[in-house]
Design a protein around this motif. Structure first.
Motif, PDB file in Angstrom:
ATOM      1  N   ALA A 183       0.942  -1.008  -0.145  1.00 27.12           N
ATOM      2  CA  ALA A 183      -0.134   0.476  -0.629  1.00 27.12           C
ATOM      3  C   ALA A 183       1.015   1.415  -0.178  1.00 27.12           C
ATOM      4  CB  ALA A 183      -0.928   0.116   0.959  1.00 27.12           C
ATOM      5  N   CYS A 184       2.130   1.241   1.043  1.00 30.25           N
ATOM      6  CA  CYS A 184       3.085   2.667   1.153  1.00 30.25           C
ATOM      7  C   CYS A 184       4.279   2.855  -0.424  1.00 30.25           C
ATOM      8  CB  CYS A 184       3.598   2.578   2.094  1.00 30.25           C
ATOM      9  SG  CYS A 184       2.719   2.661   3.780  1.00 30.25           S
ATOM     10  N   ALA A 185       3.694   1.578  -1.280  1.00 34.11           N
ATOM     11  CA  ALA A 185       4.771   1.508  -2.391  1.00 34.11           C
ATOM     12  C   ALA A 185       4.708   2.729  -3.258  1.00 34.11           C
ATOM     13  CB  ALA A 185       4.888  -0.067  -3.187  1.00 34.11           C
ATOM     14  N   GLY A 186       5.793   3.370  -3.450  1.00 32.69           N
ATOM     15  CA  GLY A 186       5.884   4.830  -4.340  1.00 32.69           C
ATOM     16  C   GLY A 186       4.747   6.061  -3.418  1.00 32.69           C
ATOM     17  N   GLN A 187       4.729   5.667  -2.688  1.00 31.14           N
ATOM     18  CA  GLN A 187       3.527   6.818  -2.153  1.00 31.14           C
ATOM     19  C   GLN A 187       5.413   7.965  -2.212  1.00 31.14           C
ATOM     20  OE1 GLN A 187       0.482   7.259  -1.469  1.00 31.14           O
ATOM     21  NE2 GLN A 187       0.190   5.518  -2.780  1.00 31.14           N
ATOM     22  N   PRO A 188       4.946   9.156  -1.897  1.00 30.71           N
ATOM     23  CA  PRO A 188       5.786  10.309  -1.800  1.00 30.71           C
ATOM     24  C   PRO A 188       5.635  10.628  -0.304  1.00 30.71           C
ATOM     25  CG  PRO A 188       3.671  11.264  -2.203  1.00 30.71           C
ATOM     26  CD  PRO A 188       3.239   9.985  -2.120  1.00 30.71           C
ATOM     27  N   LYS A 189       5.082   9.362   0.488  1.00 28.72           N
ATOM     28  CA  LYS A 189       4.629   9.951   2.273  1.00 28.72           C
ATOM     29  C   LYS A 189       4.972   8.770   2.365  1.00 28.72           C
ATOM     30  CE  LYS A 189       0.735  12.664   1.527  1.00 28.72           C
ATOM     31  NZ  LYS A 189      -0.255  12.742   2.838  1.00 28.72           N
ATOM     32  N   PRO A 190       6.794   9.280   3.679  1.00 32.15           N
ATOM     33  CA  PRO A 190       7.443   7.637   4.282  1.00 32.15           C
ATOM     34  C   PRO A 190       6.196   7.312   5.454  1.00 32.15           C
ATOM     35  CG  PRO A 190       7.992   9.574   5.489  1.00 32.15           C
ATOM     36  CD  PRO A 190       6.444  10.183   4.382  1.00 32.15           C
ATOM     37  N   ALA A 191       6.564   5.378   5.199  1.00 28.68           N
ATOM     38  CA  ALA A 191       5.983   5.495   6.310  1.00 28.68           C
ATOM     39  C   ALA A 191       6.735   4.469   6.855  1.00 28.68           C
ATOM     40  CB  ALA A 191       4.815   4.205   5.921  1.00 28.68           C
ATOM     41  N   VAL A 192       6.506   3.905   8.275  1.00 26.73           N
ATOM     42  CA  VAL A 192       6.960   2.554   9.357  1.00 26.73           C
ATOM     43  C   VAL A 192       5.925   1.879   9.921  1.00 26.73           C
ATOM     44  CG1 VAL A 192       9.028   4.133   9.948  1.00 26.73           C
ATOM     45  CG2 VAL A 192       7.328   4.505  11.639  1.00 26.73           C
ATOM     46  N   ALA A 193       6.714   0.959  10.502  1.00 26.82           N
ATOM     47  CA  ALA A 193       5.763  -0.462  11.639  1.00 26.82           C
ATOM     48  C   ALA A 193       5.876  -0.780  11.751  1.00 26.82           C
ATOM     49  CB  ALA A 193       5.557  -1.442   9.887  1.00 26.82           C
ATOM     50  N   CYS A 194       5.423  -1.382  13.139  1.00 25.69           N
ATOM     51  CA  CYS A 194       5.934  -2.250  14.456  1.00 25.69           C
ATOM     52  C   CYS A 194       4.921  -3.402  14.400  1.00 25.69           C
ATOM     53  CB  CYS A 194       5.641  -1.018  15.244  1.00 25.69           C
ATOM     54  SG  CYS A 194       5.665  -2.516  17.158  1.00 25.69           S
ATOM     55  N   VAL A 195       5.122  -4.005  14.015  1.00 21.92           N
ATOM     56  CA  VAL A 195       4.723  -5.530  14.022  1.00 21.92           C
ATOM     57  C   VAL A 195       5.183  -7.014  13.829  1.00 21.92           C
ATOM     58  CG1 VAL A 195       3.502  -6.831  12.035  1.00 21.92           C
ATOM     59  CG2 VAL A 195       3.815  -4.601  11.298  1.00 21.92           C
ATOM     60  N   VAL A 196       4.368  -6.641  15.142  1.00 12.45           N
ATOM     61  CA  VAL A 196       5.128  -7.795  16.123  1.00 12.45           C
ATOM     62  C   VAL A 196       4.405  -9.127  16.381  1.00 12.45           C
ATOM     63  CG1 VAL A 196       6.423  -6.179  17.667  1.00 12.45           C
ATOM     64  CG2 VAL A 196       4.530  -7.097  17.993  1.00 12.45           C
ATOM     65  N   ARG A 197       4.988 -10.244  16.251  1.00 11.83           N
ATOM     66  CA  ARG A 197       4.241 -11.742  16.445  1.00 11.83           C
ATOM     67  C   ARG A 197       3.920 -12.306  18.483  1.00 11.83           C
ATOM     68  NH1 ARG A 197       6.390 -14.643  11.476  1.00 11.83           N
ATOM     69  NH2 ARG A 197       8.051 -12.809  10.496  1.00 11.83           N
ATOM     70  N   SER A 198       3.417 -12.567  17.766  1.00  8.15           N
ATOM     71  CA  SER A 198       2.613 -13.280  19.445  1.00  8.15           C
ATOM     72  C   SER A 198       3.814 -14.287  20.319  1.00  8.15           C
ATOM     73  CB  SER A 198       1.053 -13.603  19.242  1.00  8.15           C
ATOM     74  OG  SER A 198       0.807 -15.204  18.918  1.00  8.15           O
ATOM     75  N   ASP A 199       4.135 -15.352  19.305  1.00  8.96           N
ATOM     76  CA  ASP A 199       4.684 -16.211  19.480  1.00  8.96           C
ATOM     77  C   ASP A 199       6.571 -16.065  20.038  1.00  8.96           C
ATOM     78  OD1 ASP A 199       6.418 -15.793  17.475  1.00  8.96           O
ATOM     79  OD2 ASP A 199       5.541 -17.774  16.558  1.00  8.96           O
ATOM     80  N   GLY A 200       6.812 -13.964  19.923  1.00  6.90           N
ATOM     81  CA  GLY A 200       8.104 -13.734  20.241  1.00  6.90           C
ATOM     82  C   GLY A 200       9.106 -13.925  19.603  1.00  6.90           C
ATOM     83  N   SER A 201       8.733 -14.605  18.441  1.00  5.97           N
ATOM     84  CA  SER A 201       9.836 -14.749  17.066  1.00  5.97           C
ATOM     85  C   SER A 201      10.186 -13.441  16.678  1.00  5.97           C
ATOM     86  CB  SER A 201       9.161 -16.106  16.439  1.00  5.97           C
ATOM     87  OG  SER A 201       8.462 -15.220  15.613  1.00  5.97           O
ATOM     88  N   PRO A 202      11.284 -13.673  15.896  1.00  6.20           N
ATOM     89  CA  PRO A 202      11.533 -12.176  15.084  1.00  6.20           C
ATOM     90  C   PRO A 202      10.836 -12.052  14.288  1.00  6.20           C
ATOM     91  CG  PRO A 202      13.243 -13.830  14.720  1.00  6.20           C
ATOM     92  CD  PRO A 202      12.535 -14.385  15.566  1.00  6.20           C
ATOM     93  N   ARG A 203      11.042 -10.121  14.445  1.00  2.57           N
ATOM     94  CA  ARG A 203       9.924  -9.528  13.947  1.00  2.57           C
ATOM     95  C   ARG A 203       9.541 -10.172  12.040  1.00  2.57           C
ATOM     96  NH1 ARG A 203      13.241  -5.803  16.004  1.00  2.57           N
ATOM     97  NH2 ARG A 203      14.432  -4.236  13.920  1.00  2.57           N
TER      98      ARG A 203
END
Length: 881
Positions: A574-594
């Motif tokens: 959804a953010c690809a090619g957009q002039p506005k930047p985006a950052v995410a904080c998407v985490v797993r419930s099992d504690g494995s690497p993001r």
């Protein structure tokens, strides 16, 4: 000849020529007489005629060169492969500030820029010694010499008689600095090509246990290097299926780059052999992990003598190697096992361990690297050189620097500022100092200087983003490698948790970001806990399309049976090619690497990390949005008068110290800094008489030997009017001084200013980085809290404005605090710039308080000042680029 009067160090300047080779210019000694004479004897008849306007007595000019005092007569010679190839000099004339210049270059060394570099260095040396103009008699047919004057960038006047009388104004000017920087830039690029893009490499190392030479050769070959690589080992060992040779002389073609992985005792011999064979650059690495890096300091000057005499560039000693992942190069000249892909990050570090650590972290995070350089001891190639390369490297999107010292801070600032306009520079600063205040510091300015604020000032002024931890650094690197900059501070938040959204909003606000209304879309936009990738795609698209949003923070908590990878992929799509930047904080419930999406939206572990990264992006956007500004031109400056005040004080006080109030006022007046008249009164009757002459309310101040505590013990009475008030005030101050334990030596009478705001304008000299200016709350509030801001000496009106704005308390007062009338910012800006010009003219000023400086709606005036002087000159640096 010495570096400056009274010093015992021979004058030496290293320069970089347009073909990328280096050249050492140095003052000649008696042992150089025969070589200088031979140099002139071997000039062609035309070159000799141009130099002497006839045949000339080579013995006389050679004798004059070796007997130069370094004061009224300065001479420099240049050697290559042991022979003198150029000579230049200036000799002071009877007219003050004027000297006659002459130079010559060997016929086979002309058209390499040697003459221009000699003129450039003679001008810098002359300006430091008070010379403002060079005169030269040049034959009209001597086009090479005329082009030297023209190309150098100085203002040149010519009078045509039987020959051309050329006058060169060598007063330091921005136009000249720009031309020098241009020459340095293109010369640096040419000099680094044999290191970062060589056509052939030779590695010299012993085939013994622990020697890193084998690892170097294997990394170079396995990395896909397209040029020729040779292994030089007296044992004739086999490396990666290829035979070695026993010396460089066995190679058909001289290698561009020679890498020395030998014991310290052998480095100099192999370096000399590489220079003799015609190599263009050396990379010196430790022979093995047991080598004592600290013990190699003796090696540097001798190694540098070898490379300068041959015109080579040198990386190290104690470098861990370089990497250039450009497809046409593919050079991995390191002995690390870290495997990094090609990408947009350039990494530069003097520390090998830190550099390899940064490289390994980049590999672990999947960040691609365009360039890596471990500079080791930086005997020659420095951070400045690598920045010059990164500026023109289209593949480099961001630069990561580990810096501990700055070498030439002014030059570093100019280069870094230029590079920062095109690509971000992310820095971690080592060697922090908890207290850089000088031991003798007693000014409000020095007392307000805390922690590493001088380094912070330099980095900010140069456009670098400083980070306090490796995690912050690499989070930012991941962002700047693949995301655009935000247009402003307005942040949109998408989350499937109200609590997490609130944490993110609080983190954003704490870092100066704004989470406000987004049209008819709620912000933060919170979705159900079980929201999936489709929901996130819709929410992200909605907020990205809202004009009131500049950047997006997307948060996802996998509570139960979710698909974090699909959510992150959808966010990235959804953010690809957009002039506005985006950052995410998407985490797993099992504690494995993001989860991570190569080339997609950066995904961090915490909302606070997202806020930190966006705050850094906003900081860079605002730095880029500031105007370049203009350099002021104040025709009323009197540099010689300022010089005379300082010289007169040091003549009677060789150890330096605090100058008197009268001397300080005279010094400021030489540069047009407005200061209120002060009347020093030793007795009460004189104070009463002075107050009567002023005829309006006065300020009565207890007099102290400089610097004095002044307002710190409430030794100032304001608004006194009339004889009775003056007499009562005098007695009151006497009593306060007695109680505080200070001797009574009289009082100072000044007109009283009851309007405006008190501001501290001050300066303090850092022993490594030079003078910095400060602006903050003044009077008895000077240094209060964190109200004082520091910057390196401003050059332009925009620099001065940035210093003012950095002190939020002062900026608020100037803009009209709580409905009051705005104050005269332009006058404060001018005062700051005038003080900066004074400090450049007289570097002996090591501490100064202009406190209070009273800012009103119609101007600024200094009410009190304290200045400390130390005998010092410009910091001498051999390397000039």
């Amino acid at each position: 000849m010495r570096d400056s009067p009274g010093e015992s160090v021979r004058l030496v300047r290293d320069v970089l020529l347009r073909d990328g080779s280096t050249l050492r210019l140095q003052a000649p000694g008696p042992d150089d007489y025969e070589d200088i004479r031979a140099f002139y004897e071997q000039l062609s008849s035309q070159s000799r005629y141009f130099r002497f306007h006839g045949l000339g007595r080579t013995d006389i000019v050679a004798r004059a060169a070796v007997e130069s005092s370094g004061i009224d007569r300065v001479s420099l010679i240049a050697r290559h492969d042991g022979r003198v190839i150029a000579a230049c000099s200036y000799e002071g004339l009877r007219e003050p500030g004027v000297a006659e210049i002459a130079l010559a270059v060997a016929d086979d060394e002309q058209r390499r820029g040697i003459g221009t570099r000699m003129l450039e260095q003679l001008a810098a040396i002359g300006a430091e010694r008070g010379v403002r103009r060079f005169d030269a008699a040049v034959l009209a047919a001597n086009r090479p010499m005329l082009s030297v004057f023209r190309d150098a960038g100085f203002a040149v006047n010519r009078a045509v008689l039987e020959e051309l009388n050329v006058s060169v104004d060598i007063t330091p000017a921005d136009a000249v600095v720009q031309r020098i920087d241009e020459r340095d830039h293109f010369a640096a690029l040419a000099s680094l090509r044999p290191i970062l893009a060589p056509s052939s490499v030779a590695v010299i190392g012993a085939e013994t246990a622990g020697n890193v030479g084998r690892a170097l050769v294997e990394n170079i070959r396995n990395g896909g290097f397209g040029g020729v690589v040779a292994w030089v080992d007296v044992g004739g060992a086999v490396v990666s299926g290829g035979r070695s040779v026993q010396s460089l002389d066995e190679l058909e073609v001289a290698p561009d780059l020679v890498i020395l992985a030998v014991e310290e005792a052998a480095v100099l011999d192999f370096a000399a052999a590489a220079a003799a064979r015609g190599a263009k650059a050396l990379l010196v690495v430790p022979a093995g992990p047991a080598q004592d890096i600290e013990a190699s300091s003796w090696l540097e000057p001798r190694l540098l003598d070898i490379v300068r005499d041959a015109g080579l560039r040198l990386v190290g000693p104690n470098s861990l190697g370089v990497i250039n992942n450009a497809p046409e190069v593919r050079l991995n000249a390191t002995f690390t096992s870290a495997s990094v892909s090609s990408g947009g990050l350039a990494i530069c570090s003097p520390s090998g361990a830190v550099g390899i650590g940064l490289l390994s972290h980049a590999a672990a995070l999947g960040l691609g690297v365009s360039l890596f350089a471990s500079l080791g001891n930086r005997a020659d190639v420095s951070t400045n050189d690598l920045l010059e390369w990164c500026e023109q490297d289209d593949r480099t999107a961001a630069v990561i620097l580990y810096v501990d010292t700055f070498g030439n801070p002014e030059h570093f600032t100019r280069i870094a500022r230029r590079v920062s306009r095109n690509k971000p520079i992310l820095a971690i600063k080592g060697r922090r100092t908890a207290a850089r205040v000088l031991a003798e510091a007693r000014s409000h300015t020095a007392a307000a200087l805390r922690g590493d604020e001088v380094a912070d000032a330099l980095l900010h002024q140069a456009g670098l983003l400083r980070f306090r931890s490796g995690e912050e650094l690499f989070n930012a690197a991941e962002f700047f490698e693949r995301q655009p900059l935000p247009a402003g501070r307005r942040i949109g938040i998408v989350s499937n948790s109200v609590g997490v959204a609130m944490i993110a909003a609080d983190a954003a606000a704490a870092r100066g970001l704004e989470v406000g209304e987004a049209g008819d879309i709620p912000n933060p936009l919170t979705m159900p806990t079980g929201a999936g990738s489709d929901d996130y795609g819709t929410g992200v698209t909605r907020l990205l399309g809202e004009p009131s949003i500049d950047a997006l923070m997307v948060l996802y908590v996998d509570v139960h049976d979710g698909d974090p990878d699909a959510v992150l992929q959808t966010i990235s799509t959804a953010c690809a090619g957009q002039p506005k930047p985006a950052v995410a904080c998407v985490v797993r419930s099992d504690g494995s690497p993001r989860p991570r999406t190569p080339g997609g939206v950066p995904n961090f572990s915490f909302p606070e990390s997202c806020a930190n990264v966006l705050a850094s992006a906003v900081e860079r956007r605002e730095w880029l949005a500031r105007p370049l500004g203009e350099v002021p031109d104040y025709p009323d400056l009197d540099g010689p008068a300022a010089r005379a005040v300082v010289d007169a004080f040091l003549e009677h006080n060789p150890a330096g110290g605090w100058i008197s109030l009268g001397e300080a006022e005279t010094l400021l007046a030489t540069h047009g800094i407005p200061i209120i008249a002060s009347h020093r009164c030793r007795d009460l009757e004189r104070a009463v008489a002075v107050a009567a002459e002023i005829g309006k309310p006065i300020a009565l101040k207890a007099d102290f030997e400089a610097p004095g505590p002044g307002g710190d013990i409430d030794a100032v009475l304001r608004g006194l009017l009339g004889e009775v008030a003056i007499r009562a005030g005098w007695r009151e101050l006497q009593e306060r001084m007695r109680v505080a334990g200070y001797p009574w030596i009289g009082a100072i009478v000044q007109p009283f200013y009851d309007r405006g705001v008190s501001v501290l304008v001050g300066a303090v000299a850092d022993p490594d980085l030079g003078p910095v200016l400060a602006v903050g709350l003044g009077g008895r509030q000077a240094g209060l809290g964190r109200s004082t801001a520091f910057r390196l000496l401003p050059l332009t009106d925009a620099d001065a404005d940035e210093l003012i704005d950095a002190s939020r308390s002062v900026a608020a007062e100037l803009d009209g605090f709580r409905g009051s009338e705005p104050l005269d910012r332009q006058s404060l800006r001018e005062l700051i710039l005038r003080l900066a010009l004074l400090l450049r003219r007289v570097p002996e000023v090591v501490e100064a308080d202009l406190n209070p400086t009273r800012c009103t709606t119609t101007g600024c005036v200094v009410l009190d000042t304290r200045v400390r002087i130390e005998r010092r000159g410009p910091i001498e640096r051999v390397k000039t680029w």
